[in-house]
Design a protein around this motif. Structure first.
Motif, PDB file in Angstrom:
ATOM      1  N   ALA A 308       0.814  -1.198  -0.129  1.00 26.00           N
ATOM      2  CA  ALA A 308      -0.119   0.005  -0.174  1.00 26.00           C
ATOM      3  C   ALA A 308       0.902   1.166  -0.009  1.00 26.00           C
ATOM      4  CB  ALA A 308      -0.840  -0.102   1.194  1.00 26.00           C
ATOM      5  N   TYR A 309       1.858   1.318   0.735  1.00 31.08           N
ATOM      6  CA  TYR A 309       2.720   2.483   0.805  1.00 31.08           C
ATOM      7  C   TYR A 309       3.554   2.692  -0.515  1.00 31.08           C
ATOM      8  CZ  TYR A 309       6.883   5.210   2.481  1.00 31.08           C
ATOM      9  OH  TYR A 309       7.981   6.109   2.764  1.00 31.08           O
ATOM     10  N   ARG A 312       1.082   4.053  -3.104  1.00 28.61           N
ATOM     11  CA  ARG A 312       0.815   5.614  -3.121  1.00 28.61           C
ATOM     12  C   ARG A 312       2.147   6.283  -3.659  1.00 28.61           C
ATOM     13  NH1 ARG A 312      -2.934   2.850  -1.518  1.00 28.61           N
ATOM     14  NH2 ARG A 312      -2.945   2.602  -3.868  1.00 28.61           N
ATOM     15  N   ILE A 313       3.231   5.988  -3.121  1.00 32.11           N
ATOM     16  CA  ILE A 313       4.534   6.530  -3.459  1.00 32.11           C
ATOM     17  C   ILE A 313       4.430   6.699  -5.197  1.00 32.11           C
ATOM     18  CG2 ILE A 313       6.801   7.078  -3.476  1.00 32.11           C
ATOM     19  CD1 ILE A 313       6.781   6.390  -0.618  1.00 32.11           C
ATOM     20  N   PHE A 316       1.990   9.083  -6.579  1.00 30.43           N
ATOM     21  CA  PHE A 316       2.390  10.271  -6.540  1.00 30.43           C
ATOM     22  C   PHE A 316       3.729  10.600  -7.724  1.00 30.43           C
ATOM     23  CE2 PHE A 316       1.378  12.492  -2.369  1.00 30.43           C
ATOM     24  CZ  PHE A 316      -0.012  12.017  -2.180  1.00 30.43           C
ATOM     25  N   LEU A 341      -4.320  14.206  -4.517  1.00 31.02           N
ATOM     26  CA  LEU A 341      -5.374  14.034  -3.416  1.00 31.02           C
ATOM     27  C   LEU A 341      -6.356  12.669  -3.812  1.00 31.02           C
ATOM     28  CD1 LEU A 341      -6.863  17.441  -2.356  1.00 31.02           C
ATOM     29  CD2 LEU A 341      -6.129  15.659  -0.646  1.00 31.02           C
ATOM     30  N   ILE A 344      -4.611   9.191  -3.104  1.00 32.40           N
ATOM     31  CA  ILE A 344      -4.654   8.679  -1.679  1.00 32.40           C
ATOM     32  C   ILE A 344      -6.038   8.535  -1.111  1.00 32.40           C
ATOM     33  CG2 ILE A 344      -4.297  11.062  -0.698  1.00 32.40           C
ATOM     34  CD1 ILE A 344      -2.288   7.938   0.339  1.00 32.40           C
ATOM     35  N   MET A 345      -6.683   9.565  -1.260  1.00 39.40           N
ATOM     36  CA  MET A 345      -7.901   9.738  -0.502  1.00 39.40           C
ATOM     37  C   MET A 345      -9.153   8.570  -0.546  1.00 39.40           C
ATOM     38  SD  MET A 345      -8.055  11.712   1.665  1.00 39.40           S
ATOM     39  CE  MET A 345      -6.802  13.141   2.205  1.00 39.40           C
ATOM     40  N   SER A 347      -8.337   5.359  -0.905  1.00 41.70           N
ATOM     41  CA  SER A 347      -7.705   4.368  -0.333  1.00 41.70           C
ATOM     42  C   SER A 347      -7.607   4.808   1.341  1.00 41.70           C
ATOM     43  CB  SER A 347      -6.282   4.137  -0.583  1.00 41.70           C
ATOM     44  OG  SER A 347      -5.467   3.443   0.162  1.00 41.70           O
ATOM     45  N   TYR A 348      -7.405   6.051   1.820  1.00 41.76           N
ATOM     46  CA  TYR A 348      -7.390   6.561   3.084  1.00 41.76           C
ATOM     47  C   TYR A 348      -8.630   6.290   3.757  1.00 41.76           C
ATOM     48  CZ  TYR A 348      -6.170   9.733   6.922  1.00 41.76           C
ATOM     49  OH  TYR A 348      -5.644  10.225   7.918  1.00 41.76           O
ATOM     50  N   ASN A 395     -11.641  11.962  -6.281  1.00 41.31           N
ATOM     51  CA  ASN A 395     -12.167  12.759  -5.129  1.00 41.31           C
ATOM     52  C   ASN A 395     -13.566  12.774  -4.809  1.00 41.31           C
ATOM     53  OD1 ASN A 395     -10.079  14.404  -3.518  1.00 41.31           O
ATOM     54  ND2 ASN A 395      -9.397  14.629  -5.578  1.00 41.31           N
ATOM     55  N   ALA A 398     -14.010   9.399  -3.455  1.00 41.43           N
ATOM     56  CA  ALA A 398     -13.563   9.642  -1.721  1.00 41.43           C
ATOM     57  C   ALA A 398     -14.880  10.208  -1.079  1.00 41.43           C
ATOM     58  CB  ALA A 398     -12.396  10.280  -1.721  1.00 41.43           C
TER      59      ALA A 398
ATOM     60  N   TYR B 309     -10.205  13.134   7.382  1.00 44.63           N
ATOM     61  CA  TYR B 309     -10.331  13.600   5.973  1.00 44.63           C
ATOM     62  C   TYR B 309     -10.123  15.189   5.562  1.00 44.63           C
ATOM     63  CZ  TYR B 309     -12.585  14.252   1.201  1.00 44.63           C
ATOM     64  OH  TYR B 309     -12.653  14.557  -0.025  1.00 44.63           O
ATOM     65  N   PHE B 316      -2.784  19.736   2.871  1.00 42.86           N
ATOM     66  CA  PHE B 316      -2.774  19.637   1.380  1.00 42.86           C
ATOM     67  C   PHE B 316      -2.380  20.944   1.105  1.00 42.86           C
ATOM     68  CE2 PHE B 316      -2.208  15.610  -1.043  1.00 42.86           C
ATOM     69  CZ  PHE B 316      -1.664  14.853  -0.066  1.00 42.86           C
ATOM     70  N   LEU B 337       5.946  18.097  -3.508  1.00 48.27           N
ATOM     71  CA  LEU B 337       5.640  16.664  -3.735  1.00 48.27           C
ATOM     72  C   LEU B 337       6.145  15.971  -2.347  1.00 48.27           C
ATOM     73  CD1 LEU B 337       4.524  14.395  -5.558  1.00 48.27           C
ATOM     74  CD2 LEU B 337       7.001  13.952  -5.940  1.00 48.27           C
ATOM     75  N   LEU B 341       3.509  14.089   0.535  1.00 47.84           N
ATOM     76  CA  LEU B 341       3.699  12.620   1.002  1.00 47.84           C
ATOM     77  C   LEU B 341       3.717  12.545   2.401  1.00 47.84           C
ATOM     78  CD1 LEU B 341       6.035  11.162  -1.489  1.00 47.84           C
ATOM     79  CD2 LEU B 341       3.983  10.151  -0.931  1.00 47.84           C
ATOM     80  N   MET B 345       1.418  10.355   4.741  1.00 48.38           N
ATOM     81  CA  MET B 345       2.179   8.969   4.898  1.00 48.38           C
ATOM     82  C   MET B 345       2.023   8.364   6.393  1.00 48.38           C
ATOM     83  SD  MET B 345       2.358   7.030   2.412  1.00 48.38           S
ATOM     84  CE  MET B 345       1.842   7.170   0.658  1.00 48.38           C
ATOM     85  N   TYR B 348      -1.394   7.532   7.139  1.00 46.04           N
ATOM     86  CA  TYR B 348      -1.839   6.406   6.345  1.00 46.04           C
ATOM     87  C   TYR B 348      -0.960   4.888   6.870  1.00 46.04           C
ATOM     88  CZ  TYR B 348      -2.630   3.851   1.966  1.00 46.04           C
ATOM     89  OH  TYR B 348      -3.037   2.927   1.067  1.00 46.04           O
ATOM     90  N   LEU B 352      -3.009   1.541   8.701  1.00 45.37           N
ATOM     91  CA  LEU B 352      -2.785   0.407   8.107  1.00 45.37           C
ATOM     92  C   LEU B 352      -1.977  -0.567   9.393  1.00 45.37           C
ATOM     93  CD1 LEU B 352      -1.207   1.494   4.711  1.00 45.37           C
ATOM     94  CD2 LEU B 352      -3.332  -0.246   5.102  1.00 45.37           C
TER      95      LEU B 352
END
Lengths: 409, 409
Positions: A308-309, A312-313, A316, A341, A344-345, A347-348, A395, A398, B309, B316, B337, B341, B345, B348, B352
């Protein structure tokens, strides 16, 4: 607990040169599927063919091997040969069966138990089971009245060997005959499993087993692109990659991540088609780590978090590549921000609320990048549209999760 | 289940004009703390002072009020007056006590139970409890040998009223006398609670109760800035805001979010000091929603998700404001960027893996923004440094969480 796998059968119906337990089922010998699912348990394999011995010795040095010089004496005899090596309750399995994950529960039971199923691929060849209340009253291939099919998966108490001893004088004995003796004395129970399984006697059944393996690899929560496109390709890749022992799930996670970085770099270098293709390839490979983890029984919590980490990176960075390729200005910066946004959102919020959908996952996001990359070769503006589309669409997803969470209270 | 709150005491030791249950404890009447914690339960309040009646009628119209014209007949008599309104097991509480959250379990019990504690603020004034095995053998203010202190929190079976009836002829009776009758017949059990509580008889005890309330507001997992700076301010704000009924936790979450956006806009307008101050203010207010949710017993899963959220989006936007204020170029884009992150992160990975630290939270991040905003008035380059610092520092945090998750396997 221990497990005894009977692998000394002759498997004449398969008409193959190789011993049946070693035939590849989705890129991995049939018996290996079972051995891997028994992780953490002492395993005993009763074999006849030297090739089985060689294979297991090499791949699973911890497995105890017992030679059965007389496979004609049937599988009951094979079991009997294991008697001196088992001093406790044990699982009893057939090397030429495929069993779904649900079988492998490893819980203690009071009595010897046969796992049975309502359905069966080949009713004529199957062993049938007649029950009464909690007990099995009869078991055998030729029963005219029966309730279930024997799946070839047993939980055994040690006294199974006593019953085997009685029959051993005959010179040959089937496993079903031993179990029948237990049933006669009310010592055999049953459990109905609602899991996938099959005996593998023919090429056709091998194909069917392959379908069962594939089904087991589809993750609950797979997105629509994943389900309909990526899995079809990732499974082929996984099937091929299985033979490479060093390709652990985490190594594959990192490779998929590197391909994501590569896609980002290609965007920066304005090679849009290849960048898009790499993004899609990254998305496909993203399925392989989980598939290999499941097949090799190597799932871990850390593996899931790392995946997952890095996902996301990588996302990005891909979005960043598109942003740089388009050109840095205020509008594109805003598009960049909301696209990030959007990465990530969904999944977040899923991890916060448990709510998700197959429409707003990474598979869909990278598919949009793929399409965007192709269109960008026609007109660079499509890079901006890709960012905006991902940003707005994801979004919206999300926020829809958020509203569902609100409904749930 | 029901709950009976005894609020007819005269509270002479407090020397205040107002009836004791209405005295403000952290901005909210003492009795209101208890009423809110009893959410979902039918509440009966036995009162003497008209002001209590008025207050409760207005704020909690569902609460049943019973008038006790003779408060001199002591609190046992107050309980007795409730007898016709309770037909089942009930909780019995004192309006002038503060009870921590751990008291409110609402589970069924077999016998009348007094909640007792090893510690007490004023041993002389307290009711003592002597136990033997699971039973209470004696209870009263004057016991010379005792094991625990009575916390003034009871789980009662209906037959408590039968015992009260016997004593009622005397004209006056204390609650402890009724309980003593139960104890004599082996009908009173006890449960030791390891929770914060206090009887509130004096101004000093009221202050002590206020400290207990404050302690209850500190969240497990509060960051270092939050613990040492923000909470001290946010609690004062919360105490003030409590009186405004429309300021629900979710409304406050949104207000804190808007202040974050305001900070972002101020960065864009290059008003760096105010922007930094607003970021810090946003961080402080971010504590108030949770504090009010806890005090008013309005916690909800959705509230938590909404908060997380909007926090991420505000972060951001603040980072985006800094980025635009600094100027858009490749270096700042990269800093932008990695700062983004860094905003997501640590949280996030926490969601998890369950791993977190008090060093990498939002409180620390916005504090860095605050410092960065102030320094930026000296030299604009500090905006870039702020992004880089947040980016590097927070991602180091995220990776450290990841490594910890790996250790845990």
């Amino acid at each position: 607990m221990k497990a005894v796998i009977l692998a000394a059968g002759l498997g004449r119906r398969m008409q193959s040169e190789e011993p049946k337990p070693l035939l590849p089922l989705f890129g991995m010998p049939i018996i290996e599927h079972t051995i891997r699912k028994l992780k953490g348990i002492d395993i005993i394999v009763v074999y006849h063919d030297e090739r089985i011995k060689k294979y297991i010795e090499k791949k699973f040095p911890d497995v105890k091997l017992i030679y059965n010089p007389e496979p004609d004496r049937e599988n009951g005899w094979s079991l009997y040969l294991a008697k001196d090596f088992v001093n406790e309750d044990f699982l009893l399995l057939m090397a030429d069966h495929y069993y779904g994950e649900e079988f492998f529960q490893f819980k203690k039971r009071r009595n010897t138990t046969v796992f049975v199923s309502k359905h069966c691929r080949d009713a004529e060849e199957a062993t049938k089971v007649k029950v009464d209340g909690k007990k099995v009253v009869n078991i055998g291939k030729k029963l005219r009245k029966y309730d279930y099919f024997d799946t070839g998966f047993f939980y055994c108490k040690k006294d199974v060997f006593k019953y085997a001893e009685k029959l051993a004088e005959k010179g040959k004995m089937k496993l079903a005959e031993i179990m029948k003796e237990l049933a006669k004395e009310g010592k055999l129970e049953y459990e109905v499993v609602n899991a996938s399984w099959t005996d593998i006697d023919t090429k056709k059944e091998l194909k069917y087993a392959e379908e069962l393996v594939k089904k087991s690899l589809i993750k609950e929560g797979d997105g629509i692109i994943s389900k309909n496109v990526n899995r079809k390709i990732s499974m082929r890749i996984t099937k091929y990659l299985l033979k490479f022992g060093f390709l652990t799930p985490n190594v594959l996670t990192v490779i998929s991540f590197l391909i994501g970085i590569f896609s980002s770099a290609l965007f920066m270098l304005k090679s849009f088609i290849f960048a898009g293709l790499m993004a899609q390839f990254c998305s496909i490979l993203d399925g392989c780590d989980g598939e290999i983890a499941r097949l090799k029984n190597l799932k871990s919590k850390f593996g899931g978090i790392l995946d997952a980490y890095l996902d996301r990176i990588a996302d990005f960075l891909i979005i960043f590549g598109i942003f740089l390729a388009y050109g840095i200005d205020t509008i594109s910066s805003i598009a960049f921000l909301i696209a990030l946004l959007g990465c990530i959102m969904p999944s977040y919020i899923y991890h916060l609320s448990g709510i998700r959908s197959d429409l707003f996952g990474r598979d869909v996001r990278l598919f949009i990048v793929f399409i965007g990359g192709i269109l960008a070769t026609l007109n660079k503006e499509f890079l901006l549209y890709t960012l905006l589309f991902i940003g707005i669409y994801m979004n919206v997803g999300a926020i829809s999760f958020l509203l569902q969470a609100r409904k749930k209270g």
